[in-house]
Design a protein around this motif. Structure first.
Motif, PDB file in Angstrom:
ATOM      1  N   LEU A  25      21.272  21.679  34.351  1.00  0.00           N
ATOM      2  CA  LEU A  25      21.820  21.736  35.710  1.00  0.00           C
ATOM      3  C   LEU A  25      23.070  20.868  35.828  1.00  0.00           C
ATOM      4  O   LEU A  25      24.067  21.283  36.445  1.00  0.00           O
ATOM      5  CB  LEU A  25      20.756  21.287  36.717  1.00  0.00           C
ATOM      6  N   LEU A  26      23.019  19.683  35.236  1.00  0.00           N
ATOM      7  CA  LEU A  26      24.189  18.807  35.287  1.00  0.00           C
ATOM      8  C   LEU A  26      25.367  19.457  34.568  1.00  0.00           C
ATOM      9  O   LEU A  26      26.511  19.358  35.009  1.00  0.00           O
ATOM     10  CB  LEU A  26      23.857  17.461  34.644  1.00  0.00           C
ATOM     11  N   TRP A  27      25.088  20.133  33.463  1.00  0.00           N
ATOM     12  CA  TRP A  27      26.134  20.795  32.678  1.00  0.00           C
ATOM     13  C   TRP A  27      26.810  21.906  33.486  1.00  0.00           C
ATOM     14  O   TRP A  27      28.026  22.048  33.489  1.00  0.00           O
ATOM     15  CB  TRP A  27      25.524  21.355  31.396  1.00  0.00           C
ATOM     16  N   ILE A  28      25.996  22.690  34.196  1.00  0.00           N
ATOM     17  CA  ILE A  28      26.553  23.758  35.044  1.00  0.00           C
ATOM     18  C   ILE A  28      27.384  23.154  36.168  1.00  0.00           C
ATOM     19  O   ILE A  28      28.479  23.636  36.495  1.00  0.00           O
ATOM     20  CB  ILE A  28      25.425  24.642  35.614  1.00  0.00           C
ATOM     21  N   ALA A  29      26.877  22.067  36.775  1.00  0.00           N
ATOM     22  CA  ALA A  29      27.624  21.399  37.844  1.00  0.00           C
ATOM     23  C   ALA A  29      28.949  20.860  37.318  1.00  0.00           C
ATOM     24  O   ALA A  29      29.967  20.905  38.019  1.00  0.00           O
ATOM     25  CB  ALA A  29      26.782  20.271  38.435  1.00  0.00           C
ATOM     26  N   ASP A 192      29.200  24.106  43.413  1.00  0.00           N
ATOM     27  CA  ASP A 192      28.823  22.854  42.756  1.00  0.00           C
ATOM     28  C   ASP A 192      27.749  22.127  43.563  1.00  0.00           C
ATOM     29  O   ASP A 192      26.766  21.626  43.008  1.00  0.00           O
ATOM     30  CB  ASP A 192      30.074  21.990  42.602  1.00  0.00           C
ATOM     31  N   LEU A 193      27.917  22.085  44.868  1.00  0.00           N
ATOM     32  CA  LEU A 193      26.921  21.447  45.732  1.00  0.00           C
ATOM     33  C   LEU A 193      25.553  22.113  45.614  1.00  0.00           C
ATOM     34  O   LEU A 193      24.520  21.440  45.555  1.00  0.00           O
ATOM     35  CB  LEU A 193      27.398  21.494  47.190  1.00  0.00           C
ATOM     36  N   VAL A 194      25.541  23.438  45.570  1.00  0.00           N
ATOM     37  CA  VAL A 194      24.282  24.182  45.466  1.00  0.00           C
ATOM     38  C   VAL A 194      23.535  23.793  44.191  1.00  0.00           C
ATOM     39  O   VAL A 194      22.322  23.551  44.203  1.00  0.00           O
ATOM     40  CB  VAL A 194      24.552  25.704  45.500  1.00  0.00           C
ATOM     41  N   VAL A 195      24.254  23.712  43.069  1.00  0.00           N
ATOM     42  CA  VAL A 195      23.623  23.363  41.795  1.00  0.00           C
ATOM     43  C   VAL A 195      23.104  21.927  41.823  1.00  0.00           C
ATOM     44  O   VAL A 195      21.985  21.650  41.361  1.00  0.00           O
ATOM     45  CB  VAL A 195      24.616  23.555  40.627  1.00  0.00           C
ATOM     46  N   LEU A 196      23.870  21.011  42.370  1.00  0.00           N
ATOM     47  CA  LEU A 196      23.440  19.615  42.424  1.00  0.00           C
ATOM     48  C   LEU A 196      22.189  19.441  43.277  1.00  0.00           C
ATOM     49  O   LEU A 196      21.333  18.595  42.961  1.00  0.00           O
ATOM     50  CB  LEU A 196      24.573  18.738  42.969  1.00  0.00           C
ATOM     51  N   PHE A 197      22.057  20.230  44.335  1.00  0.00           N
ATOM     52  CA  PHE A 197      20.841  20.150  45.155  1.00  0.00           C
ATOM     53  C   PHE A 197      19.605  20.557  44.348  1.00  0.00           C
ATOM     54  O   PHE A 197      18.503  20.082  44.613  1.00  0.00           O
ATOM     55  CB  PHE A 197      20.973  21.014  46.404  1.00  0.00           C
TER      56      PHE A 197
END
Length: 411
Positions: A25-29, A192-197
């Motif tokens: 998830l961090l990588w995608i963000a 980016d916000l969606v992935v971080l959530f």
């Protein structure tokens, strides 16, 4: 769909770090935020040049984009004390707000150079928060044996976006105008916000802290001062950011417009070519795994990088310039990835946030370098200024190698 692809990649030996859900998830963000950031750098650099026709102003705006790094050591303290996912969400939210305000000002015709500098300063604070937090977060998400792989994959994500972001910016400017580019940038920050959530399920151990933030920062400084390996690597990062890294931010738009006559698309391609070289370097590090002789590779990369820029300063042929920028991007990525790996692997876990905050803090030399680059280019011309910068980087790096011979032996 993206999660399934990453999960399959995670089964491959070369990308073992992607087996960990939190790191995926961090990588995608990182892919998303870095794409938006690089597109913004290209767009705002070209916009400043169109508004002012001044190399000095391009340097000032580039410096403003990174001025917040002066606070990066304090951001590193925050990364050791607070929920790192929350800090990344705050940074992404501010980035989205800045891009949205830029879009509104462009659409209303109210945008001025003062607005650009002010918003660049605000976004520079999010860079200073995001970078140490993201790097300190990585060891929490993977096993120690996967740390080099994870750092290299993070570099791959960043440098992949250095190819995509500038190309998007360079293509969108002539196709849809500056406002069209900012529509895209704002949309990417929202994703980016969606992935971080979705990172909310990741556990992070936050040790209890008794000392004040200032005391924490002082203890971090003392730790670095007593750790010769980390100290030397931070000095190298400071000096390379001062004399080598400004080529991407202050010199490339000037060469694209005045020396190579390449226009905004050509500028985007120059920046993308640097990213393409860096991407290949990251993929190489990922494929090799735990790279041996890291110290020697740091020295080699830190000398080849400015050497390619010295030749770039002499080039007036666009395709030769593309090739030289590719070499610069490749060697820059190898240097930065291995410096980050050596710093993290030689830093105790409770100190990682503060040390990476100091690592980000030394980037304060980059806005200084950008400002001086713009002033030198306006006074002496871009080729002479870039050549002087590159020659200085080579000389300083040779001096460090002679003074600290143990650097080449680092593993």
């Amino acid at each position: 769909m993206m999660q399934k692809i990453m999960a399959r990649l995670g089964r491959m030996h070369q990308v073992t770090a992607l087996r960990h859900r939190g790191f995926r998830l961090l990588w995608i963000a990182t892919l998303l935020s870095s794409t938006a950031r690089w597109a913004d750098l290209v767009v705002v650099g070209w916009l400043t040049l169109e508004l002012t026709e001044s190399p000095l102003m391009v340097g000032i705006v580039a410096a403003s984009k990174m001025a917040g790094y002066i606070l990066a050591p304090f951001m590193g303290v925050a990364a050791d004390r607070m929920d790192r996912r929350l800090l990344l969400v705050i940074a992404a939210l501010v980035n989205w707000a800045v891009s949205f305000i830029m879009l509104v000002l462009l659409l209303t015709g109210w945008l001025t150079l003062v607005h650009i500098i002010a918003l660049s300063l605000v976004s520079s604070l999010t860079w200073a928060l995001d970078n140490p937090t993201r790097q300190a977060f990585v060891p929490d998400l993977v096993e120690r044996k996967d740390l080099t792989n994870a750092i290299a994959l993070n570099a791959v994500a960043t440098e992949l976006t250095v190819v995509i972001g500038p190309a998007l910016g360079g293509i969108l400017i002539p196709a849809f105008g500056i406002s069209g580019a900012y529509w895209l940038i704002a949309g990417i920050y929202l994703m980016d916000l969606v992935v971080l959530f979705r990172l909310k399920g990741v556990k992070q151990a936050i040790p209890p802290v008794q000392e004040s933030p200032v005391s924490s920062l002082i203890s971090g400084l003392r730790y670095v001062w007593s750790n010769q390996t980390v100290l030397v690597l931070l000095v190298i990062a400071f000096l390379l950011n001062l004399f080598a890294a400004p080529y991407r931010y202050s010199f490339l738009p000037l060469f694209a417009r005045y020396i190579l006559d390449a226009g905004p698309t050509g500028y985007g391609m120059l920046t993308s070519m640097a990213g393409f070289g860096a991407l290949l370097a990251g993929l190489w590090v990922v494929s090799v795994g735990n790279v041996r002789r890291k110290g020697r590779l740091v020295v080699l990369g830190a000398l080849t990088w400015p050497a390619s820029l010295l030749l770039f300063a002499l080039s007036t042929w666009y395709y030769l310039s593309l090739t030289l920028v590719f070499v610069a991007g490749l060697t820059q990525a190898i240097t930065w990835t291995l410096i980050a790996t050596l710093i993290l692997s030689n830093t105790a876990q409770p100190m990682r946030g503060r040390v990476m905050g100091l690592r980000s803090g030394v980037v304060i030399s980059l806005p200084l370098g950008n400002f001086l680059a713009g002033a030198a280019a306006e006074r002496f011309g871009a080729p002479a200024a870039q050549g002087a910068y590159a020659a200085s980087a080579i000389f300083i790096m040779l001096a460090i190698v002679l003074l600290v011979p143990s650097l080449r032996k680092l593993e």
